[in-house]
Motif scaffolding. Structure first.
Motif, mmCIF file in Angstrom:
data_model
loop_
_atom_site.group_PDB
_atom_site.id
_atom_site.type_symbol
_atom_site.label_atom_id
_atom_site.label_comp_id
_atom_site.label_asym_id
_atom_site.label_seq_id
_atom_site.Cartn_x
_atom_site.Cartn_y
_atom_site.Cartn_z
ATOM 1 N N ASP A 1 0.830 -1.199 0.000
ATOM 2 C CA ASP A 1 0.000 0.000 0.000
ATOM 3 C C ASP A 1 0.869 1.255 0.000
ATOM 4 O O ASP A 1 1.928 1.287 0.607
ATOM 5 N N ASN A 2 0.404 2.294 -0.662
ATOM 6 C CA ASN A 2 1.080 3.596 -0.725
ATOM 7 C C ASN A 2 2.468 3.541 -1.360
ATOM 8 O O ASN A 2 3.336 4.328 -1.035
ATOM 9 N N MET A 3 2.670 2.578 -2.262
ATOM 10 C CA MET A 3 3.950 2.477 -2.966
ATOM 11 C C MET A 3 3.773 2.696 -4.468
ATOM 12 O O MET A 3 4.733 2.581 -5.218
ATOM 13 N N GLY A 4 2.561 2.985 -4.902
ATOM 14 C CA GLY A 4 2.302 3.165 -6.326
ATOM 15 C C GLY A 4 2.291 1.848 -7.087
ATOM 16 O O GLY A 4 2.542 1.816 -8.287
ATOM 17 N N ALA A 5 2.014 0.763 -6.391
ATOM 18 C CA ALA A 5 2.040 -0.562 -7.008
ATOM 19 C C ALA A 5 0.806 -0.804 -7.872
ATOM 20 O O ALA A 5 -0.289 -0.345 -7.558
ATOM 21 N N VAL A 6 1.011 -1.534 -8.967
ATOM 22 C CA VAL A 6 -0.092 -1.997 -9.808
ATOM 23 C C VAL A 6 -0.326 -3.454 -9.433
ATOM 24 O O VAL A 6 0.555 -4.296 -9.582
ATOM 25 N N ILE A 7 -1.518 -3.735 -8.903
ATOM 26 C CA ILE A 7 -1.816 -5.060 -8.372
ATOM 27 C C ILE A 7 -2.921 -5.715 -9.199
ATOM 28 O O ILE A 7 -3.958 -5.118 -9.442
ATOM 29 N N LYS A 8 -2.653 -6.949 -9.628
ATOM 30 C CA LYS A 8 -3.648 -7.721 -10.374
ATOM 31 C C LYS A 8 -3.850 -9.054 -9.675
ATOM 32 O O LYS A 8 -2.896 -9.670 -9.221
ATOM 33 N N THR A 9 -5.112 -9.486 -9.606
ATOM 34 C CA THR A 9 -5.405 -10.786 -8.999
ATOM 35 C C THR A 9 -6.165 -11.647 -10.003
ATOM 36 O O THR A 9 -6.887 -11.138 -10.858
ATOM 37 N N LYS A 10 -5.964 -12.957 -9.890
ATOM 38 C CA LYS A 10 -6.660 -13.891 -10.773
ATOM 39 C C LYS A 10 -6.866 -15.190 -10.016
ATOM 40 O O LYS A 10 -5.917 -15.774 -9.502
ATOM 41 N N GLN A 11 -8.113 -15.635 -9.971
ATOM 42 C CA GLN A 11 -8.426 -16.897 -9.285
ATOM 43 C C GLN A 11 -8.092 -18.091 -10.164
ATOM 44 O O GLN A 11 -8.173 -18.011 -11.389
ATOM 45 N N SER A 12 -7.740 -19.197 -9.498
ATOM 46 C CA SER A 12 -7.502 -20.448 -10.220
ATOM 47 C C SER A 12 -8.835 -20.962 -10.771
ATOM 48 O O SER A 12 -9.901 -20.483 -10.365
ATOM 49 N N LYS A 13 -8.765 -21.946 -11.655
ATOM 50 C CA LYS A 13 -9.993 -22.478 -12.273
ATOM 51 C C LYS A 13 -11.006 -22.947 -11.239
ATOM 52 O O LYS A 13 -12.189 -22.691 -11.355
ATOM 53 N N LYS A 14 -10.527 -23.665 -10.213
ATOM 54 C CA LYS A 14 -11.432 -24.181 -9.185
ATOM 55 C C LYS A 14 -11.731 -23.143 -8.106
ATOM 56 O O LYS A 14 -12.574 -23.390 -7.247
ATOM 57 N N GLY A 15 -11.010 -22.018 -8.142
ATOM 58 C CA GLY A 15 -11.265 -20.969 -7.162
ATOM 59 C C GLY A 15 -10.603 -21.202 -5.814
ATOM 60 O O GLY A 15 -10.846 -20.475 -4.858
ATOM 61 N N THR A 16 -9.739 -22.205 -5.733
ATOM 62 C CA THR A 16 -9.080 -22.537 -4.470
ATOM 63 C C THR A 16 -7.972 -21.540 -4.129
ATOM 64 O O THR A 16 -7.757 -21.215 -2.972
ATOM 65 N N TYR A 17 -7.267 -21.098 -5.164
ATOM 66 C CA TYR A 17 -6.140 -20.187 -4.977
ATOM 67 C C TYR A 17 -6.315 -18.936 -5.810
ATOM 68 O O TYR A 17 -7.026 -18.932 -6.812
ATOM 69 N N THR A 18 -5.622 -17.883 -5.391
ATOM 70 C CA THR A 18 -5.625 -16.632 -6.141
ATOM 71 C C THR A 18 -4.185 -16.212 -6.380
ATOM 72 O O THR A 18 -3.364 -16.223 -5.457
ATOM 73 N N SER A 19 -3.888 -15.865 -7.617
ATOM 74 C CA SER A 19 -2.575 -15.344 -7.979
ATOM 75 C C SER A 19 -2.615 -13.828 -7.787
ATOM 76 O O SER A 19 -3.545 -13.160 -8.233
ATOM 77 N N VAL A 20 -1.610 -13.294 -7.100
ATOM 78 C CA VAL A 20 -1.512 -11.848 -6.884
ATOM 79 C C VAL A 20 -0.211 -11.386 -7.528
ATOM 80 O O VAL A 20 0.874 -11.789 -7.110
ATOM 81 N N SER A 21 -0.324 -10.565 -8.583
ATOM 82 C CA SER A 21 0.851 -10.012 -9.262
ATOM 83 C C SER A 21 0.953 -8.536 -8.895
ATOM 84 O O SER A 21 -0.022 -7.794 -8.994
ATOM 85 N N ILE A 22 2.154 -8.137 -8.485
ATOM 86 C CA ILE A 22 2.363 -6.765 -8.028
ATOM 87 C C ILE A 22 3.558 -6.188 -8.753
ATOM 88 O O ILE A 22 4.680 -6.671 -8.608
ATOM 89 N N ASN A 23 3.313 -5.145 -9.538
ATOM 90 C CA ASN A 23 4.388 -4.460 -10.253
ATOM 91 C C ASN A 23 4.647 -3.144 -9.536
ATOM 92 O O ASN A 23 3.749 -2.305 -9.426
ATOM 93 N N VAL A 24 5.876 -2.963 -9.040
ATOM 94 C CA VAL A 24 6.172 -1.796 -8.223
ATOM 95 C C VAL A 24 7.638 -1.391 -8.407
ATOM 96 O O VAL A 24 8.491 -2.233 -8.666
ATOM 97 N N THR A 25 7.925 -0.110 -8.302
ATOM 98 C CA THR A 25 9.296 0.370 -8.369
ATOM 99 C C THR A 25 9.943 0.215 -7.001
ATOM 100 O O THR A 25 9.425 0.695 -5.996
ATOM 101 N N MET A 26 11.074 -0.480 -6.986
ATOM 102 C CA MET A 26 11.808 -0.725 -5.744
ATOM 103 C C MET A 26 13.158 -0.015 -5.802
ATOM 104 O O MET A 26 13.739 0.148 -6.874
#
Length: 97
Positions: free
Chosen positions: A49-74
């Protein structure tokens, strides 16, 4: 061999790779797999939070897991590694990719 020794070896290797392949500050793409639980997803997002990150989430086919991709300048490789460690400590069941 202990898990903490393995993780330290992993982080040492990662730091070397990041130093050799990028000019810092640089954009970095984090990928995490978390059990599909809104609280856990929000915990991961909150760490960036408050880092200017671009966050994308995507659930697995069965909905058991969620992928969280975070693109941020470090700022540097140490900052990248510290975020991995923070997520690992604060979010139960997370898998870092």
């Amino acid at each position: 061999m202990s898990t903490s020794k393995n993780s330290e070896e992993f982080y040492t290797k990662l730091k070397t790779q990041l130093q050799d392949t990028s000019l810092w500050p640089s954009e970095y793409l984090y990928k995490f797999i978390v059990p599909t639980d809104e609280t856990k997803i929000q915990q991961v997002e909150g760490i960036f939070d408050n880092m200017g990150a671009v966050i994308k989430t995507k659930q697995s086919k069965k909905g058991t897991y969620t992928s969280v991709s975070i693109n941020v300048t470090m700022k540097n490789p140490d900052a990248v590694i510290n975020k991995y460690k923070e997520v690992g400590e604060k979010v139960e069941g997370v898998i870092s990719l």
